[in-house]
Structures are given as C-alpha cells and as structure tokens.
Design an enzyme around this catalytic site. Structure first.
Site, PDB file in Angstrom:
ATOM      1  N   HIS A   5       0.830  -1.204   0.000  1.00 26.23           N
ATOM      2  CA  HIS A   5       0.000   0.000   0.000  1.00 26.23           C
ATOM      3  C   HIS A   5       0.867   1.257   0.000  1.00 26.23           C
ATOM      4  O   HIS A   5       2.060   1.199   0.269  1.00 26.23           O
ATOM      5  CB  HIS A   5      -0.968   0.029   1.202  1.00 26.23           C
ATOM      6  CG  HIS A   5      -0.319   0.183   2.538  1.00 26.23           C
ATOM      7  ND1 HIS A   5      -0.095  -0.878   3.376  1.00 26.23           N
ATOM      8  CD2 HIS A   5       0.153   1.275   3.199  1.00 26.23           C
ATOM      9  CE1 HIS A   5       0.474  -0.457   4.494  1.00 26.23           C
ATOM     10  NE2 HIS A   5       0.641   0.853   4.395  1.00 26.23           N
ATOM     11  N   ARG A   9      -1.430  11.044   4.254  1.00 29.01           N
ATOM     12  CA  ARG A   9      -2.013  11.731   5.407  1.00 29.01           C
ATOM     13  C   ARG A   9      -3.056  12.716   4.880  1.00 29.01           C
ATOM     14  O   ARG A   9      -2.765  13.491   3.969  1.00 29.01           O
ATOM     15  CB  ARG A   9      -0.933  12.466   6.197  1.00 29.01           C
ATOM     16  CG  ARG A   9      -0.012  11.528   6.939  1.00 29.01           C
ATOM     17  CD  ARG A   9       1.032  12.287   7.758  1.00 29.01           C
ATOM     18  NE  ARG A   9       1.836  11.351   8.512  1.00 29.01           N
ATOM     19  CZ  ARG A   9       2.988  10.843   8.077  1.00 29.01           C
ATOM     20  NH1 ARG A   9       3.466  11.189   6.897  1.00 29.01           N
ATOM     21  NH2 ARG A   9       3.652   9.998   8.828  1.00 29.01           N
ATOM     22  N   GLU A  56      -3.685   3.680   1.832  1.00 26.14           N
ATOM     23  CA  GLU A  56      -4.019   3.868   3.240  1.00 26.14           C
ATOM     24  C   GLU A  56      -4.181   5.361   3.478  1.00 26.14           C
ATOM     25  O   GLU A  56      -3.229   6.127   3.333  1.00 26.14           O
ATOM     26  CB  GLU A  56      -2.901   3.318   4.128  1.00 26.14           C
ATOM     27  CG  GLU A  56      -3.086   3.606   5.598  1.00 26.14           C
ATOM     28  CD  GLU A  56      -1.871   3.224   6.433  1.00 26.14           C
ATOM     29  OE1 GLU A  56      -1.765   3.717   7.566  1.00 26.14           O
ATOM     30  OE2 GLU A  56      -1.026   2.435   5.956  1.00 26.14           O
ATOM     31  N   ASN A  60      -4.739  11.999  11.310  1.00 24.74           N
ATOM     32  CA  ASN A  60      -4.215  12.250  12.652  1.00 24.74           C
ATOM     33  C   ASN A  60      -5.121  13.287  13.308  1.00 24.74           C
ATOM     34  O   ASN A  60      -5.279  14.399  12.790  1.00 24.74           O
ATOM     35  CB  ASN A  60      -2.768  12.751  12.577  1.00 24.74           C
ATOM     36  CG  ASN A  60      -1.841  11.662  12.094  1.00 24.74           C
ATOM     37  OD1 ASN A  60      -1.715  10.625  12.716  1.00 24.74           O
ATOM     38  ND2 ASN A  60      -1.195  11.881  10.962  1.00 24.74           N
ATOM     39  N   HIS A  74       3.200  11.243  -7.496  1.00 23.73           N
ATOM     40  CA  HIS A  74       1.795  10.977  -7.760  1.00 23.73           C
ATOM     41  C   HIS A  74       1.500   9.485  -7.655  1.00 23.73           C
ATOM     42  O   HIS A  74       2.396   8.662  -7.632  1.00 23.73           O
ATOM     43  CB  HIS A  74       1.397  11.480  -9.146  1.00 23.73           C
ATOM     44  CG  HIS A  74       2.170  10.843 -10.261  1.00 23.73           C
ATOM     45  ND1 HIS A  74       3.345  11.381 -10.751  1.00 23.73           N
ATOM     46  CD2 HIS A  74       1.972   9.696 -10.952  1.00 23.73           C
ATOM     47  CE1 HIS A  74       3.812  10.586 -11.709  1.00 23.73           C
ATOM     48  NE2 HIS A  74       2.999   9.553 -11.846  1.00 23.73           N
ATOM     49  N   GLU A 126      -2.262  10.437 -11.485  1.00 22.60           N
ATOM     50  CA  GLU A 126      -2.084  10.408 -12.932  1.00 22.60           C
ATOM     51  C   GLU A 126      -3.011   9.346 -13.516  1.00 22.60           C
ATOM     52  O   GLU A 126      -3.071   8.219 -13.024  1.00 22.60           O
ATOM     53  CB  GLU A 126      -0.642  10.072 -13.295  1.00 22.60           C
ATOM     54  CG  GLU A 126      -0.381  10.051 -14.779  1.00 22.60           C
ATOM     55  CD  GLU A 126       1.075   9.713 -15.116  1.00 22.60           C
ATOM     56  OE1 GLU A 126       1.499  10.031 -16.230  1.00 22.60           O
ATOM     57  OE2 GLU A 126       1.761   9.109 -14.257  1.00 22.60           O
TER      58      GLU A 126
END
Length: 132
Positions: A5, A9, A56, A60, A74, A126
């Site tokens: 993965h 964030r 993922e 936070n 990207h 992209e």
C-alpha cells in the site's frame, strides 16, 4: 516482495473516502479507529491485497492540513480512455474538492495519453490510458 500500500495523510478522512470511492470508483476496504493513539485509518482500492495494492488514508486527530513537500510525485491509475474518464470525473471531482489539473494529452516527448486529477488534499493522481 511486492507493493502492499501507499499511505497518504489526509485532513478530513470522510472527505477523502468520498473522493476515492465516489469520484475514482474505489472501494472502502476497511477502517481502523485508534482513539487512544489519536489517529484513524481507511484503506481504499479497486481490490484488496493480495490482488492489488491499496491506498491507506491516515487521519491524525486535530490535523486538518499537511505540507506536501517537493519529493512526493503521484499515484498512477490505468484507464481505458483518459479523455472519457476526465469528462466523467470533472464535475464529480469538483463537488468533492478535487480537480482535473492536466487535461488529457500525450506525455511530453512520447505518445502515451495521460491526465492528472488532484484530490481534496492536493495529492496528484495520474490517469494513464491503457488498452484492456
């Protein structure tokens, strides 16, 4: 070895889930809430591991914006028709805080047709035209 993965964030987890599922057509694969550690996760993708790599999305608690820095590039997604995909995604992306930021056309110095869409946090995706 294989890629599992990529972690991004994000400033608003629900907004990002909606963008990746409603705009890009991914599935919400699973979520994890970690209130004691002050973060929440959502995994999205077109299929779960081991079929495909996932994204993922990490929120936070209390952080609503990140500096993207200059090293990140990207994510790339293969599509059958870049122009048709951009047409289908343009309004949807706009409603979810994203935008088409590079119109469909050949890559510089080549013939592969690409375009770019940006998610609500500014991450670039992209779109690469692929047969099949």
């Amino acid at each position: 070895m294989r890629l599992l993965h990529t972690m991004l964030r994000v400033g608003d987890l629900q907004r990002s889930i909606e963008f990746y599922t409603e705009v890009l057509g991914m599935q919400l694969l699973r979520t994890t809430r970690r209130p004691d550690q002050h973060y929440d996760l959502a995994f999205v993708g077109y299929a779960a591991n081991p079929e495909q790599a996932e994204i993922e999305l990490t929120y936070n608690h209390g952080v609503d914006r990140y500096e993207l820095g200059t090293a990140y590039g990207h994510i790339a997604i293969g599509v059958a028709d870049v122009a048709a995909t951009c047409t289908a995604l343009r309004d949807k992306a706009s409603r979810h805080g994203g935008a088409i930021t590079r119109e469909p056309g050949p890559v510089k110095g080549g013939s592969t047709v690409i375009a770019f869409i940006t998610d609500p946090d500014g991450y670039k995706i992209e779109l690469i035209q692929r047969d099949g």
